[in-house]
Design a protein around this motif. Structure first.
Motif, mmCIF file in Angstrom:
data_model
loop_
_atom_site.group_PDB
_atom_site.id
_atom_site.type_symbol
_atom_site.label_atom_id
_atom_site.label_comp_id
_atom_site.label_asym_id
_atom_site.label_seq_id
_atom_site.Cartn_x
_atom_site.Cartn_y
_atom_site.Cartn_z
ATOM 1 N N GLY A 193 0.821 -1.210 0.000
ATOM 2 C CA GLY A 193 0.000 0.000 0.000
ATOM 3 C C GLY A 193 0.851 1.254 0.000
ATOM 4 O O GLY A 193 0.594 2.209 -0.744
ATOM 5 N N PHE A 194 1.898 1.250 0.810
ATOM 6 C CA PHE A 194 2.799 2.396 0.913
ATOM 7 C C PHE A 194 3.516 2.673 -0.407
ATOM 8 O O PHE A 194 3.509 3.795 -0.918
ATOM 9 N N THR A 240 2.762 1.599 -3.428
ATOM 10 C CA THR A 240 1.806 1.934 -4.489
ATOM 11 C C THR A 240 1.386 3.394 -4.404
ATOM 12 O O THR A 240 1.332 4.093 -5.422
ATOM 13 N N GLN A 241 1.123 3.868 -3.195
ATOM 14 C CA GLN A 241 0.724 5.266 -3.037
ATOM 15 C C GLN A 241 1.855 6.207 -3.418
ATOM 16 O O GLN A 241 1.627 7.221 -4.066
ATOM 17 N N ARG A 288 8.009 0.586 -8.118
ATOM 18 C CA ARG A 288 6.756 -0.006 -7.629
ATOM 19 C C ARG A 288 6.665 -1.450 -8.079
ATOM 20 O O ARG A 288 6.284 -2.330 -7.311
ATOM 21 N N LEU A 333 -4.395 -0.211 3.650
ATOM 22 C CA LEU A 333 -4.954 1.143 3.735
ATOM 23 C C LEU A 333 -4.066 2.055 4.579
ATOM 24 O O LEU A 333 -3.852 3.219 4.234
ATOM 25 N N ILE A 390 -1.235 3.135 2.487
ATOM 26 C CA ILE A 390 -1.657 4.194 1.566
ATOM 27 C C ILE A 390 -1.704 5.536 2.276
ATOM 28 O O ILE A 390 -1.213 6.552 1.762
ATOM 29 N N GLY A 440 1.747 6.710 2.883
ATOM 30 C CA GLY A 440 2.309 7.154 1.620
ATOM 31 C C GLY A 440 1.818 8.539 1.216
ATOM 32 O O GLY A 440 2.580 9.347 0.680
ATOM 33 N N ARG A 441 0.543 8.803 1.480
ATOM 34 C CA ARG A 441 -0.002 10.152 1.187
ATOM 35 C C ARG A 441 0.626 11.206 2.078
ATOM 36 O O ARG A 441 0.902 12.328 1.633
#
Length: 127
Positions: free
Chosen positions: A51-52, A54-55, A67, A116, A119, A122-123
């Motif tokens: 998730g990290f 990918t974000q 990635r 999640l 993610i 990562g954001r």
């Protein structure tokens, strides 16, 4: 896909599989019991990393080739949902229905939540 990217992705998959073996073995050496804790921790942490990464790639902070290498290669080799399925069936065969349910449903919920969370992190870090 370039030949170099293919080789990097393949090598990362091998490294991920070796890490899975090491992590699972270390956990089994320290924690005894019927519940497959090693597989749970491997799949949850792999989902978080995926998730990290990918974000970060979607946000433009990480090249898409990385990635692929980290997410598809390393995490793909590291995580093992087929083993989780096998371990759930083994628990059912041993009539350990509660543990089987926790393993199947708990791992799915925890892995999705970890993805999640990756993610979100990562954001926060990469935008």
């Amino acid at each position: 896909m370039t030949p170099l990217l293919f080789v990097a992705l393949s090598l990362a998959g091998g490294v991920g599989a070796a890490l899975r073996l090491i992590v699972d073995g270390a956990i089994k050496a320290r924690v005894r019991g019927a519940f497959p804790l090693g597989t749970l921790l491997i799949n949850v942490s792999g989902s978080f990393i995926l998730g990290f990464v990918t974000q970060l790639a979607l946000g433009g902070s990480l090249d898409d080739a990385w990635r692929l290498v980290i997410g598809t290669g390393l995490c793909g080799g590291f995580t093992t949902f087929s083993t989780a399925s096998f371990e759930t069936v083994r628990l059912v065969q041993q009539r350990r229905y509660a543990l089987a349910s926790v393993n199947a449903v708990g791992m799915l919920v925890a892995a999705v939540a970890a993805g999640l969370l990756g993610i979100v992190l990562g954001r926060l870090i990469g935008g």
